[in-house]
Write a protein that holds these residues in place. Structure first.
Motif, mmCIF file in Angstrom:
data_model
loop_
_atom_site.group_PDB
_atom_site.id
_atom_site.type_symbol
_atom_site.label_atom_id
_atom_site.label_comp_id
_atom_site.label_asym_id
_atom_site.label_seq_id
_atom_site.Cartn_x
_atom_site.Cartn_y
_atom_site.Cartn_z
ATOM 1 N N GLN A 119 9.875 8.831 -9.730
ATOM 2 C CA GLN A 119 9.525 10.370 -9.985
ATOM 3 C C GLN A 119 9.267 10.994 -8.586
ATOM 4 O O GLN A 119 8.832 10.231 -7.747
ATOM 5 C CB GLN A 119 8.198 10.514 -10.712
ATOM 6 N N PRO A 120 9.514 12.181 -8.312
ATOM 7 C CA PRO A 120 9.081 12.938 -7.142
ATOM 8 C C PRO A 120 7.892 12.489 -6.711
ATOM 9 O O PRO A 120 7.668 12.479 -5.369
ATOM 10 C CB PRO A 120 9.480 14.443 -7.434
ATOM 11 N N ALA A 121 6.831 12.423 -7.558
ATOM 12 C CA ALA A 121 5.594 12.385 -7.005
ATOM 13 C C ALA A 121 5.258 10.811 -6.500
ATOM 14 O O ALA A 121 4.363 10.755 -5.868
ATOM 15 C CB ALA A 121 4.674 12.467 -8.221
ATOM 16 N N ASP A 122 6.141 9.881 -6.581
ATOM 17 C CA ASP A 122 6.425 8.801 -5.951
ATOM 18 C C ASP A 122 6.823 8.681 -4.533
ATOM 19 O O ASP A 122 6.613 7.723 -3.684
ATOM 20 C CB ASP A 122 7.304 7.562 -6.441
ATOM 21 N N SER A 123 7.129 9.739 -3.980
ATOM 22 C CA SER A 123 7.643 10.038 -2.686
ATOM 23 C C SER A 123 6.599 9.865 -1.821
ATOM 24 O O SER A 123 5.280 10.574 -1.918
ATOM 25 C CB SER A 123 8.145 11.361 -2.223
ATOM 26 N N ALA A 124 6.537 8.824 -0.695
ATOM 27 C CA ALA A 124 5.388 8.481 0.039
ATOM 28 C C ALA A 124 5.981 7.564 1.049
ATOM 29 O O ALA A 124 7.072 7.062 0.854
ATOM 30 C CB ALA A 124 4.190 7.945 -0.501
ATOM 31 N N THR A 125 5.064 7.056 1.966
ATOM 32 C CA THR A 125 5.428 5.692 2.473
ATOM 33 C C THR A 125 4.589 4.665 2.167
ATOM 34 O O THR A 125 3.487 4.683 1.772
ATOM 35 C CB THR A 125 4.806 6.012 4.195
ATOM 36 N N TYR A 147 0.770 -1.122 -0.138
ATOM 37 C CA TYR A 147 -0.082 -0.130 0.071
ATOM 38 C C TYR A 147 0.752 1.195 0.049
ATOM 39 O O TYR A 147 2.132 1.113 0.475
ATOM 40 C CB TYR A 147 -0.985 0.086 1.262
ATOM 41 N N ARG A 148 0.387 2.191 -0.636
ATOM 42 C CA ARG A 148 1.060 3.458 -0.602
ATOM 43 C C ARG A 148 0.307 4.566 0.464
ATOM 44 O O ARG A 148 -0.970 4.325 0.240
ATOM 45 C CB ARG A 148 0.999 4.415 -2.056
ATOM 46 N N GLN A 149 0.988 5.161 1.305
ATOM 47 C CA GLN A 149 0.249 6.271 2.203
ATOM 48 C C GLN A 149 0.919 7.651 2.008
ATOM 49 O O GLN A 149 2.237 7.647 2.204
ATOM 50 C CB GLN A 149 0.298 5.642 3.734
#
Lengths: 113, 112
Positions: B81-87, B36-38
């Motif tokens: 991509q920077p937009a992939d930054s997440a937990t 999961y992405r949060q």
């Protein structure tokens, strides 16, 4: 379509008070889950409903926590005599009956002062 | 007891590189693993599920593997991509169970 919604988005209360957190699952989803997430941790399971009944409530930490889903749709998580340690994000998720995939709501941030 | 572990340290990578996140489990054999992405202040969003009899699953730039010998799942994001930054959260479940156990998540930071 509409996703899982939770209200309120934020709740501040005082130690010893009673709170109710509401979850509206995706229409048609029979399974509903409640989790608690503390900062820097993953979601911790609390309770799972299949329809109106609690199929598994083994994650509820103590008898101050209770949840209902009377009509098999909306669910309410109830916390009595809140303690500061109850402060966390409370997440709700729903899924179709036979899927492992869970669809999460945005959470309710509970702060107990 | 069942344990699922993810690296608590943030992963910092440069845009365009492949990000690889690790999930290890001990003391049991899950029937499936999920990722999961949060994002901050949001609920987790399901990305991929892989079952114990599958070695690899792909979805667009995402790839997940399941190694039952190493008791490990790897999650890859190619051309990050920077937009992939997440937990990114790993979760495991037993056969017939719809209640997964979540890891604590690993923070990914993609620098432009």
């Amino acid at each position: 379509g509409a996703g899982v919604s939770q209200t309120p988005s934020n709740k501040v209360t005082e130690k010893g008070k009673y709170v109710e957190l509401r979850c509206d699952p995706i229409s048609g989803h029979t399974a509903l889950y409640w989790y608690r997430q503390s900062l820097g941790q993953g979601p911790e399971f609390l309770i799972y409903f299949q329809g109106t009944g609690a199929a598994d409530d083994s994650g509820l930490p103590n008898d101050r926590f209770f949840a209902v889903r009377p009509e098999g749709s909306v669910s309410t998580l109830k916390i009595q005599r809140t303690e500061r340690g109850d402060s966390a994000v409370y997440l709700c998720a729903s899924s179709p009956q036979t899927e492992e995939t869970q669809y999460f709501g945005p959470g309710t941030r509970l702060l107990v002062l | 007891s069942q344990k699922i572990e993810q690296n608590s340290e943030a992963l910092n990578i440069q845009e365009g590189k492949t990000a690889t996140l690790t999930c290890n489990y001990t003391n049991y054999s899950p029937a499936y693993l999920q990722w999961y992405r949060q994002d901050p202040g949001r609920g987790p969003v399901f990305l991929l599920l892989i079952r114990e009899n599958e070695k690899e699953k792909r979805k667009e730039r995402l790839k997940v593997t399941f190694d039952t010998t190493l008791k490990q799942s790897l999650f890859h994001i190619t051309a990050s991509q920077p937009a992939d930054s997440a937990t990114y959260l790993c979760a495991s479940g037993s056969g017939g169970s719809y209640i997964p156990t979540f890891g604590r998540g690993t923070s990914l930071i993609v620098h432009p």
